[in-house]
Design a protein around this motif. Sequence first.
Motif, PDB file in Angstrom:
ATOM      1  N   ALA A   1     -13.539  -0.163   1.929  1.00  0.00           N
ATOM      2  CA  ALA A   1     -13.868  -1.374   0.676  1.00  0.00           C
ATOM      3  C   ALA A   1     -14.236  -2.437   1.409  1.00  0.00           C
ATOM      4  O   ALA A   1     -14.072  -3.666   0.879  1.00  0.00           O
ATOM      5  CB  ALA A   1     -12.508  -1.533   0.063  1.00  0.00           C
TER       6      ALA A   1
ATOM      7  N   LYS B   1       0.766  -1.195  -0.035  1.00  0.00           N
ATOM      8  CA  LYS B   1      -0.095   0.104  -0.073  1.00  0.00           C
ATOM      9  C   LYS B   1       0.895   1.282  -0.109  1.00  0.00           C
ATOM     10  O   LYS B   1       0.316   2.390  -0.323  1.00  0.00           O
ATOM     11  CB  LYS B   1      -0.973   0.075   1.210  1.00  0.00           C
TER      12      LYS B   1
ATOM     13  N   THR C   1     -10.674   1.495 -12.044  1.00  0.00           N
ATOM     14  CA  THR C   1     -10.526   1.564 -10.620  1.00  0.00           C
ATOM     15  C   THR C   1     -11.891   1.162  -9.922  1.00  0.00           C
ATOM     16  O   THR C   1     -12.878   1.335 -10.455  1.00  0.00           O
ATOM     17  CB  THR C   1     -10.276   2.983 -10.053  1.00  0.00           C
TER      18      THR C   1
ATOM     19  N   GLU D   1     -13.549   4.171  -7.305  1.00  0.00           N
ATOM     20  CA  GLU D   1     -13.284   4.701  -5.951  1.00  0.00           C
ATOM     21  C   GLU D   1     -11.869   4.194  -5.675  1.00  0.00           C
ATOM     22  O   GLU D   1     -11.183   4.811  -4.876  1.00  0.00           O
ATOM     23  CB  GLU D   1     -14.353   4.283  -5.002  1.00  0.00           C
ATOM     24  N   PHE D   2     -11.420   2.827  -5.964  1.00  0.00           N
ATOM     25  CA  PHE D   2     -10.259   2.129  -5.308  1.00  0.00           C
ATOM     26  C   PHE D   2      -9.239   1.777  -6.420  1.00  0.00           C
ATOM     27  O   PHE D   2      -9.738   1.145  -7.503  1.00  0.00           O
ATOM     28  CB  PHE D   2     -10.685   1.171  -4.616  1.00  0.00           C
TER      29      PHE D   2
ATOM     30  N   VAL E   1      -7.147  -2.532  -3.538  1.00  0.00           N
ATOM     31  CA  VAL E   1      -7.945  -2.769  -2.569  1.00  0.00           C
ATOM     32  C   VAL E   1      -7.147  -4.075  -1.776  1.00  0.00           C
ATOM     33  O   VAL E   1      -6.861  -4.935  -2.876  1.00  0.00           O
ATOM     34  CB  VAL E   1      -9.234  -3.316  -2.838  1.00  0.00           C
TER      35      VAL E   1
ATOM     36  N   ALA F   1      -8.278   7.204  -7.708  1.00  0.00           N
ATOM     37  CA  ALA F   1      -9.672   7.309  -7.788  1.00  0.00           C
ATOM     38  C   ALA F   1     -10.300   7.699  -9.092  1.00  0.00           C
ATOM     39  O   ALA F   1     -10.084   8.965  -9.387  1.00  0.00           O
ATOM     40  CB  ALA F   1     -10.628   7.598  -6.652  1.00  0.00           C
TER      41      ALA F   1
END
Length: 124
Positions: free
Chosen positions: A111, A77, A90, A94-95, A98, A85
């Motif tokens: 998430a 991460k 994505t 939004e992501f 994940v 985003a």
Amino acid sequence: LVTSADDDTEPREAAFFDFESVRTPNKIYYDFPRGNHFESLFPNYANLWAVLFGRAFSLGDPTAKYYLYGDCELCMKNRAAFAPAGSGGTLGKEFGLVLCSEEKGPWPAKAAEECQSDQARARR
């Protein structure tokens, strides 16, 4: 699951649907920030993370799990470049990354629904 933000081979957000169809508690959605369908694979950008995932879950390697789901400078991460985003594939717009971990829960925390396993979905 690895995809690329500029993938023009698959239908838009196809990777999102593929990710949701994986019903295991441990999974990762990684939207590479640039390139076409194979961009993240052939220059080996995503290969390190794929190897770590294999080691973590086929060999039970705790160090590999730490680099995937932990919070350190070299952990996924904080180290992997992922799409912001709203770009490309994505997840749900939004992501770009994940991390679903049975032990640590979802990252990012919002998430949680995308990380639910078959058992969790059945309890809904």
